[in-house]
Write an enzyme that holds these catalytic residues in place. Structure first.
Site, short mmCIF file in Angstrom:
data_model
loop_
_atom_site.label_atom_id
_atom_site.label_comp_id
_atom_site.label_asym_id
_atom_site.label_seq_id
_atom_site.Cartn_x
_atom_site.Cartn_y
_atom_site.Cartn_z
N SER A 191 63.47 89.26 7.64
CA SER A 191 63.61 87.82 7.42
C SER A 191 63.15 87.47 6.01
CB SER A 191 62.77 87.04 8.44
OG SER A 191 62.71 85.67 8.14
N TYR A 204 55.85 85.20 14.06
CA TYR A 204 57.15 85.77 13.68
C TYR A 204 57.12 86.33 12.26
CZ TYR A 204 62.18 85.67 12.49
OH TYR A 204 63.45 85.98 12.07
#
Length: 299
Positions: A191, A204
């Protein structure tokens, strides 16, 4: 609005919450683009993965679906691992692959929760039983849930996100590696967040940063002695089922509007990076990251 017009208009989807994580692709409006590129054309395969056998986790929807489809178009047979409750999206993906390849590519659907080591071993074993080889290990599955303050982030959520997003990667790599030969590839889906530090996704973001470090260490361990390349794709805001199932209304209404291109990306715009990393085109790249993120600079 046509798909090409969506690209050009800086399209941001309307708020459309979903109650289950990671969300259902067949409920999204509009459905994410698996093949359609920003210029209005469709992805054109060139046989880059002819005869290969690929394992794609989270391949039922979003980025994983587009990766599975593009790999099949490039000539690979594909195992798609998905949560048991995502059966419809997984079957839709398999049907698309059969349609786009005129039934020439084999697809194995594996409804397995990858949060335990035994299930990860089972998934790899089922792939090997079906295909007898493992040329590309594509680890794309993941989960997230926004929490504004770390004081409200439960230990249960922290552990679940780590079990899903990084512990399972460790288990899958250990199970897969004995079956992978020289020239094989591993590609992880991370990400943009560990490079910018998303304040509402502390757990996350932490797992995605761990993933990048894991891949770099693995690359240094594997690429020389075993000839197995390991790389990472780090997407920015991409329109997938994870967005309406995990983001607040305010976040979703502005989703993708703050990157230089002014729009969210589409799964196919990320999936092409996976094809590149899995193919001989990237033969001199390992331990690297690609950043399909709408123009944000990751120095």
């Amino acid at each position: 609005m046509s798909k090409s017009e969506q690209y050009q208009s800086g399209f941001v989807p309307d708020f459309q919450p979903q109650s289950s994580i990671p969300g259902k692709q067949h409920k999204l409006d509009p459905e994410p683009h698996d093949l359609e590129l920003a210029d209005g054309s469709q992805y054109k395969p060139a046989g880059k993965l002819e005869g290969k056998k690929a394992f794609v986790s989270g391949g039922d929807s979003g980025i994983g679906r587009s990766v599975a489809i593009l790999f099949a178009l490039e000539g690979a047979d594909v195992s798609i691992v998905h949560l048991p409750e995502e059966e419809k999206d997984a079957k839709d993906t398999a049907d698309k692959i059969k349609k786009y390849t005129d039934g020439k590519r084999k697809v194995l659907l594996l409804p397995i929760d990858l949060t335990t080591e035994d299930n990860c071993k089972k998934a790899i074993a089922e792939h090997m039983k079906a295909f007898g080889a493992l040329d590309s290990l594509i680890l794309n599955h993941g989960t997230q849930k926004a929490v504004e303050s770390i004081l409200d982030l439960s230990s249960e959520q922290w552990h679940h996100v780590f079990d899903t997003n990084i512990h399972s990667f460790f288990y899958l790599v250990k199970a897969a590696l004995p079956h992978m030969k020289q020239g094989a590839t591993m590609v992880f889906n991370a990400s943009i967040n560990p490079f910018v530090g998303h304040p509402g996704l502390v757990d996350y973001t932490s797992t995605k940063g761990a993933m990048v470090g894991f891949a770099r260490s693995l690359s240094n361990q594997l690429v020389g002695d075993k000839g197995i390349r390991v790389n990472v794709v780090c997407p920015g805001p991409i329109w997938t089922p994870l967005i309406p199932s995990t983001m607040t209304e305010d976040s979703q209404k502005s989703f993708g509007s703050k990157v230089p291109m002014g729009r969210p990306g589409q799964p196919v715009e990320v999936a092409t990076c996976f094809v590149f990393f899995a193919s001989p085109d990237s033969g001199y790249l390992s331990g690297q990251t690609l950043h399909p993120n709408g123009g944000s600079y990751m120095g």
